[in-house]
Design an enzyme around this catalytic site. Structure first.
Site, PDB file in Angstrom:
ATOM      1  N   HIS A 176       3.769  -2.328   3.054  1.00  0.00           N
ATOM      2  CA  HIS A 176       3.800  -0.955   2.542  1.00  0.00           C
ATOM      3  C   HIS A 176       5.144  -0.686   1.874  1.00  0.00           C
ATOM      4  O   HIS A 176       6.192  -0.846   2.513  1.00  0.00           O
ATOM      5  CB  HIS A 176       3.570   0.044   3.684  1.00  0.00           C
ATOM      6  CG  HIS A 176       2.254  -0.133   4.363  1.00  0.00           C
ATOM      7  ND1 HIS A 176       2.030  -1.121   5.311  1.00  0.00           N
ATOM      8  CD2 HIS A 176       1.077   0.537   4.223  1.00  0.00           C
ATOM      9  CE1 HIS A 176       0.771  -1.047   5.725  1.00  0.00           C
ATOM     10  NE2 HIS A 176       0.175  -0.058   5.085  1.00  0.00           N
ATOM     11  N   ASP A 221       0.818  -1.207   0.000  1.00  0.00           N
ATOM     12  CA  ASP A 221       0.000   0.000   0.000  1.00  0.00           C
ATOM     13  C   ASP A 221       0.856   1.262   0.000  1.00  0.00           C
ATOM     14  O   ASP A 221       2.019   1.250   0.423  1.00  0.00           O
ATOM     15  CB  ASP A 221      -0.879   0.041   1.263  1.00  0.00           C
ATOM     16  CG  ASP A 221      -2.047  -0.909   1.200  1.00  0.00           C
ATOM     17  OD1 ASP A 221      -2.073  -1.772   0.310  1.00  0.00           O
ATOM     18  OD2 ASP A 221      -2.935  -0.811   2.072  1.00  0.00           O
TER      19      ASP A 221
END
Length: 516
Positions: free
Chosen positions: A315, A153
């Site tokens: 991430h 992400d």
């Protein structure tokens, strides 16, 4: 979708359950995820200035009108061009203007208020393709045993290229849930930044591109129009780079309430969550990253490739995720007998369902489709052996009306308004992402000037003569019209093997004497 997904959908229908992550007293905790308040309290966007405690707030600012005075719901907006910081003060600069913290309703200068160039995607048709759930309670787990989908992400960012390098070295695929302008990185479609090239590379190398909204706002805390704008802006930015936008999205903070779920269904999005949380953003240091590794191992413990699959969140904005955690996870995946795949693949969803063109049509069948060439002639290969060599026949093509090409559509990019090159994944364009590596010369032109016809020349066992051949990657996707110098040609079966290492993956080409 298996029982766990069905259970999630049923639980989401109960009125008292208002969060995708549970956390309500007496309610079941879904898949061990953290309560929403805890997730939103973990700010993955911590700037160096914040770490130094240097953000000017409250009495540290000299309130003067609405230039550096207070702002927000209680005080109103800042002057035109100024930003309203998360602490509620007007100003300019990253500490005031960066999303997701800048209060964009009260500061026109907040970067979240920027809009990518080009026409809005709001009017694009959005048919629901495939069998994966659109909108609703969302997707928490995969459906294909033996697969593990690593998802990242908040990028692209300065570490994304390093993650791509690692994935490439493992021959692994992943999914990138991208934001458009978060964390002070600038707009992802700004040609002066590194991000368009990173996004094109990720797509060209077979990774899945998905949406994490334009500026990482909490979709449950904004209006319907603002929610749609978050999606439309990100669609436009990605279309500016790739010519299309995704059908998979992940809500920031994993927050998508009932109205948000309805809007995502209307916009044609699969709402994507996870069942393994690495918590990498709480552990981005050499001394803490082991916690994220443990979270991953514990999340897949007890499973087998025959019966289990996992959807993992990380991430790509964190250094330790790129340079430590990713390789560790891939080692674990390999050693346990799983495959690292995209989210779409772990859902059993065909790649043609992952994207929509700016014309509204789905993608044509991309890399997973194998096209069998027509065998029309034979050529002498080696010394004294005769073997069939494939050539393609000239076939009538339709100029692409919607930027798709190849596959079942039989559309060609040659002469289209979208660009003359047909990318490896079936889209028309004119940049290197379309015209370079993997460009499909059967359905357009490529950087080397090749088009439509793929030929093969006579090559002897010891010849250094180059040949233009149809190459098939190990994952059965096609790379057309690659010119190489063979190491050898088997004189009997005419199998050209181990010829050439393509930039994106190892390539294998076979020309059988009897069947292609």
């Amino acid at each position: 979708m298996r029982s766990t997904s069905l259970l999630t959908a049923c639980l989401a229908a109960v009125p008292v359950i208002v969060s995708a992550h549970g956390g309500i007293p007496g309610a079941p905790k879904i898949f061990g995820r953290h309560p929403m308040a805890h997730i939103k309290a973990r700010n993955v966007f911590v700037s160096p200035m914040e770490k130094r405690g240097a953000i000017p707030t409250g009495p540290h600012l000299d309130p003067r009108a609405n230039i550096d005075g207070q702002c927000g719901a209680q005080y109103g907006s800042c002057a035109a061009g100024y930003c309203c910081s998360s602490a509620g003060y007007c100003g300019k600069g990253p500490e005031y203007c960066n999303s997701p913290d800048c209060q964009f309703n009260y500061g026109s200068g907040c970067d979240a208020n920027k809009t990518p160039p080009g026409d809005s995607t709001a009017s694009i048709a959005r048919p629901k393709l495939g069998n994966v759930l659109y909108g609703g309670a969302g997707i928490y787990d995969c459906t294909v045993p033996g697969t593990i989908a690593l998802t990242y992400d908040d990028g692209p960012y300065i570490y994304t290229s390093d993650i791509l390098d690692i994935l490439k070295s493992y021959n692994a695929k992943a999914t990138f849930f991208m934001t458009g302008i978060n964390n002070g990185k600038g707009e992802i479609d700004n040609a002066s930044t590194i991000y368009p090239a990173i996004i094109k590379r990720a797509y060209a190398e077979g990774h899945q591109i998905a949406s994490h909204t334009w500026s990482h706002q909490d979709l449950s805390a904004i209006t319907q129009q603002q929610r749609k704008d978050q999606m439309y802006k990100q669609e436009r930015a990605l279309a500016n780079i790739l010519g299309f936008f995704p059908t998979y999205m992940r809500p920031p903070y994993s927050s998508c309430n009932g109205p948000c779920q309805t809007d995502m269904a209307t916009l044609g999005y699969h709402i994507s969550y996870f069942d393994v949380d690495t918590d990498d953003y709480d552990n981005d240091s050499p001394t803490l990253i082991q916690n994220a590794k443990n979270n991953f191992v514990n999340g897949i413990a007890g499973g087998t490739p025959q019966n289990n699959d996992y959807l993992v969140i990380g991430h790509d904005i964190h250094e330790q995720t790129a340079h430590n955690l990713t390789a560790f996870m891939l080692d674990q995946i390999k050693s346990r007998g799983y495959r690292a795949v995209t989210m779409g693949e772990c859902m059993g969803d065909g790649p043609s369902n992952w994207y929509r063109s700016v014309g509204g049509a789905p993608a044509s069948t991309p890399v997973s489709t194998v096209v069998t060439p027509v065998k029309t002639s034979t050529s002498t290969v080696g010394t004294g052996s005769t073997s069939a060599v494939p050539t393609s026949t000239t076939t009538a093509r339709i100029i692409s009306p919607d930027a798709t090409c190849g596959g079942a559509t039989n559309y060609t990019c040659a002469g289209s308004a979208f660009g003359s090159c047909c990318s490896v994944n079936g889209w028309c364009g004119a940049t290197d992402a379309y015209c370079g590596n993997g460009c499909n010369a059967l359905f357009g032109t490529c950087n080397n000037g090749a088009s439509v016809t793929v030929s093969s020349s006579v090559v002897s066992k010891t010849s250094s003569q180059s040949s233009t051949l149809i190459f098939i990657q190990k994952d059965n996707s096609l790379i057309f019209n690659q010119t190489v110098t063979p190491k050898y040609v088997h004189p009997r079966r005419s199998i050209l093997d181990d010829l050439y290492q393509h930039q994106a993956s190892y390539v294998h080409a076979c020309i059988e004497s009897s069947e292609i």
